[in-house]
Each structure stands twice: as structure tokens, then as C-alpha cells.
Design a protein around this motif. Sequence first.
Motif, PDB file in Angstrom:
ATOM      1  N   TRP A  65      -9.056   0.633   7.100  1.00 31.75           N
ATOM      2  CA  TRP A  65      -9.790   1.883   7.318  1.00 31.75           C
ATOM      3  C   TRP A  65     -10.974   1.688   8.260  1.00 31.75           C
ATOM      4  O   TRP A  65     -11.290   2.571   9.060  1.00 31.75           O
TER       5      TRP A  65
ATOM      6  N   THR B 113      -6.525   9.436   9.139  1.00 31.36           N
ATOM      7  CA  THR B 113      -7.381  10.525   8.638  1.00 31.36           C
ATOM      8  C   THR B 113      -8.854  10.219   8.918  1.00 31.36           C
ATOM      9  O   THR B 113      -9.596  11.074   9.399  1.00 31.36           O
ATOM     10  N   ILE B 114      -9.265   9.005   8.617  1.00 34.66           N
ATOM     11  CA  ILE B 114     -10.644   8.590   8.899  1.00 34.66           C
ATOM     12  C   ILE B 114     -10.925   8.675  10.396  1.00 34.66           C
ATOM     13  O   ILE B 114     -11.955   9.199  10.828  1.00 34.66           O
TER      14      ILE B 114
ATOM     15  N   ILE C  48      -2.392  12.794   5.029  1.00 32.31           N
ATOM     16  CA  ILE C  48      -2.694  12.493   3.628  1.00 32.31           C
ATOM     17  C   ILE C  48      -1.940  13.453   2.713  1.00 32.31           C
ATOM     18  O   ILE C  48      -1.349  13.050   1.705  1.00 32.31           O
TER      19      ILE C  48
ATOM     20  N   TRP D  45       0.849  -1.186   0.000  1.00 30.59           N
ATOM     21  CA  TRP D  45       0.000   0.000   0.000  1.00 30.59           C
ATOM     22  C   TRP D  45       0.888   1.241   0.000  1.00 30.59           C
ATOM     23  O   TRP D  45       1.943   1.267   0.646  1.00 30.59           O
TER      24      TRP D  45
ATOM     25  N   VAL E  96       0.681  12.311  -0.014  1.00 23.37           N
ATOM     26  CA  VAL E  96       0.514  12.549  -1.447  1.00 23.37           C
ATOM     27  C   VAL E  96       1.744  13.239  -2.023  1.00 23.37           C
ATOM     28  O   VAL E  96       2.246  12.871  -3.099  1.00 23.37           O
TER      29      VAL E  96
ATOM     30  N   TRP F  25      -9.975   1.909  11.897  1.00 26.27           N
ATOM     31  CA  TRP F  25      -9.740   3.296  12.311  1.00 26.27           C
ATOM     32  C   TRP F  25     -11.053   4.052  12.487  1.00 26.27           C
ATOM     33  O   TRP F  25     -11.170   4.912  13.380  1.00 26.27           O
TER      34      TRP F  25
ATOM     35  N   ALA G   8       0.163   7.277   1.420  1.00 27.42           N
ATOM     36  CA  ALA G   8      -1.058   8.066   1.585  1.00 27.42           C
ATOM     37  C   ALA G   8      -2.223   7.178   2.011  1.00 27.42           C
ATOM     38  O   ALA G   8      -3.039   7.558   2.856  1.00 27.42           O
ATOM     39  N   ALA G   9      -2.320   5.979   1.435  1.00 23.85           N
ATOM     40  CA  ALA G   9      -3.406   5.061   1.783  1.00 23.85           C
ATOM     41  C   ALA G   9      -3.278   4.583   3.222  1.00 23.85           C
ATOM     42  O   ALA G   9      -4.269   4.475   3.955  1.00 23.85           O
TER      43      ALA G   9
ATOM     44  N   GLY H  18      -4.233   7.197   5.485  1.00 23.10           N
ATOM     45  CA  GLY H  18      -5.670   7.443   5.410  1.00 23.10           C
ATOM     46  C   GLY H  18      -6.437   6.863   6.580  1.00 23.10           C
ATOM     47  O   GLY H  18      -7.517   7.346   6.918  1.00 23.10           O
ATOM     48  N   GLY H  19      -5.890   5.834   7.222  1.00 24.80           N
ATOM     49  CA  GLY H  19      -6.554   5.287   8.393  1.00 24.80           C
ATOM     50  C   GLY H  19      -6.681   6.305   9.502  1.00 24.80           C
ATOM     51  O   GLY H  19      -7.768   6.505  10.069  1.00 24.80           O
TER      52      GLY H  19
ATOM     53  N   ILE I  50      -6.245  15.272   8.081  1.00 26.24           N
ATOM     54  CA  ILE I  50      -6.008  15.503   6.656  1.00 26.24           C
ATOM     55  C   ILE I  50      -4.525  15.677   6.373  1.00 26.24           C
ATOM     56  O   ILE I  50      -4.020  15.249   5.328  1.00 26.24           O
TER      57      ILE I  50
END
Length: 409
Positions: free
Chosen positions: A104, A53-54, A362, A43, A366, A107, A46-47, A50-51, A359
Motif C-alpha cells: 500500500w 484505491t490508495i 474494492i 492476500w 468485497v 501505491w 480486496a486487499a 486496495g493498493g 473505490i
Amino acid sequence: MSEFKKGWRVLTASLLGVACGASPLPFNVLPLVMGPIHTEYGWDFAAIAGGVTIFGIIASLLAPLYGSMADRFGVRPVAIGSLIGFIIVFAAFWFVPGSLPGWWAFWAVLGLIGIGSTPVTWSRAVSMWFAKNRGLALGIMLIGTSLAAIIVPKVAVAAIGYGGWRLAFPIVALFPLLIALPVALLWFREPRADERPAGVTDAQGQLIGLSLRQAMRGHRFWVLILSILLIALAYGGAHIHMAQIVALHGFTPVDAASVLGVVALGILAGRVLVGLLFDRFWAPGIAFPAMLLPAIAAYLLVGNTAGLSVIMTGGFLLGFAAGAESDVIAFLAARYFGMASYGAIYGALYMPFGIGSAISPILYGVVRDRTGSYDLMLMAAVAMFAIGGALLLTLGRYPQLGAEDAHAG
């Protein structure tokens, strides 16, 4: 000192609750498992980020709800109940499936349950026990995140080395289970009416302050929202990706854990020093120069040739800002808006902090994935730290509040 004599037990329980809650632990474990997860599943960064982030977005959106519940039902059941839920879910990360949706989903559940184990709740109790020494008391309480950042990365690295990245989660979950929860059950509570210090209640014993709706009508609330958001966007990803930033400069995971420890020392210094100064001087005037320090830090971390001492300096200055920023939210929420609806107002102010912090990883990820480095995001962080600090200078004098303000209009 009479405030500390009366409130030291609650302050100790709150410090440990902050240290072992959903605010620091995920952010100190994720930087160290990102590399192994990337290696195992392929992975992108960023992915993986993302956990959190969620987690951060869901938790932040629920922060006003948890704060309002603490205002209405008392802070003890909300904080302790959420801490128990956090322990269970964080330990259960051992069972995360090998798919991004599964990662995700875990999280997301953590965000639904864990937000009540953050300063959103613990700071309400501390602010009700302390008035003259509120800044220092909040700074001491928030040292908990420094303690976590000093200890947890080393424990997580050892757990990963022994049993893989999954083992880090249940091992770290032992901290809240064995330390924070027992002390909170023994000592954590709000003061009775006769125990509250002057400045928290009026002569009739009613809590002083504005309602959330009244706070939102004034410019100070929105200035704080914007300032907090900018600083969180600048800082959150720098912390989460610190191990990778260190690696890009050619250093080992052990060096990265050491840098995270220095970040923790910076957080500790920022919280104690800034909190102490808040009690004696106009807080925004202290916060502004404190926010210029991480702008320098972000600049020092640009590139891939900095020596370890330079990276350590940058980590310390970033940590100092994080410590100051948390003090800003808790202290100014109480000082400008009072205690009558502190939980709801703090929860609302925590939203941009949590969302920005969610955020930010992420954004950093990115930039890393597309450019191969974090330099563009670090340069943007320089500007965001400076602007966010300068906005606090527009808050003006502390207002004179009364209990009737919460019920007026």
C-alpha cells in the motif's frame, strides 16, 4: 484543419504522455498481477486492489492542486516533472516488500507523484491548441489509454511469465522512459498568445472562462461531479477485475489479456467517435446513449457461463463507455467553464472520477470475496451507468463566456 497543422506535435506528445502516464499503466498491470500476488502471499483480492484505491484517492485529491499549478506555472514543467517521478516510482515496484503495508505504501507514493502525468495536465495544452476540433483532438489524445490497454497487458503477461509479477513493473516503466518522455521534452508546450485559436481567448488575448469558485456556484459543476462519480464507481472495478471475471467464466489468463485488448479497442472507438460527435452536436445528448452501452455490458458479464464472444462484446461496450466518459470530463470542462482556470476545474472534476475508480475495485473485490462472484456489483453497475448518463441531460445549453468572467465577483 489549420488547428491540426499548428498543434499536431503537441497533440502527439500529449497522446504518448497519456498512454505512458499514471492514468492507464497501473490499471493495465494490476489486473494481471493480482492472481500471482494472491497465490504467493495469500492476500485477498480486496486487499490487493486496495493498493490502487490508495493510489487513486491520493492522486484525485491532489488533482486540483496539480491543475492549479499548471494554470499558474504552465503545463509543461508540471506534466514532464510528474512523468519523470512516475517512471521512477513505478519501476521501483520491483522492490515491493512482501507485506500489505509495504504494498500500500508504494501505491501511496505513486499517487503523490503521478497525477501530473494524467489528462489533468495533457488535456490543458490540447484544449488551448484546439477549439473547433477540440472534441476530436481530445479524443485522439485519449487514444493513448487505448494504445496502453492494447499493448501493455501482453507485455506484462510476457514479463510475468519470464520473471514473475515483480518484473512487470520495471518492464512497463520503459514505455514512458523511452517513448513519452523524449517526445514531451521535444514537442510539448502551451501555445503562445498569437498561436491560440479563436474561442480560447477574447479580442484582447485573455483566456476565456470561469474561476473554480465561480464554477462551483452553478448547478452544472455538481451535476458533472455526481454523474462522473456514479460512472466511475460502475466502471473502475469492472476493468481492474476483468481478468478475474473472465476466469470465473472458465477462460485462461491469455484469454483475459485478449479481453482487455478488446476493452482497449472499445475505449479507442468511444473516444474517437464520441469526440467527433461532440464537435458537431450537443455533447450531453451524445453522452447519454453512450453510457447506456456499458449497462448492457455489465448485464452480459453476470453469471459464469457466458461464451467468450459474449464476454468480448461486454468488454468492448465497457471500453466504449470509458472512452466516452473521459471525453465528457475534458470536453465539458472546457465547453461549460472555459480555459481561464481549466486546470483547477478539470482537476476538481477529476476527483470524483479518480476516487470512484479507486473505490470501485474494492467494492468489486468485497463482493467477490463474500459471494464468490461479481454478479451483485455488476447489477448495481447497470443502474449507475444509466443514472450517470441521464444526469448529463440536465446541463442545458453551452454558456457564452468571456475573459472577464474569471475575475468577476
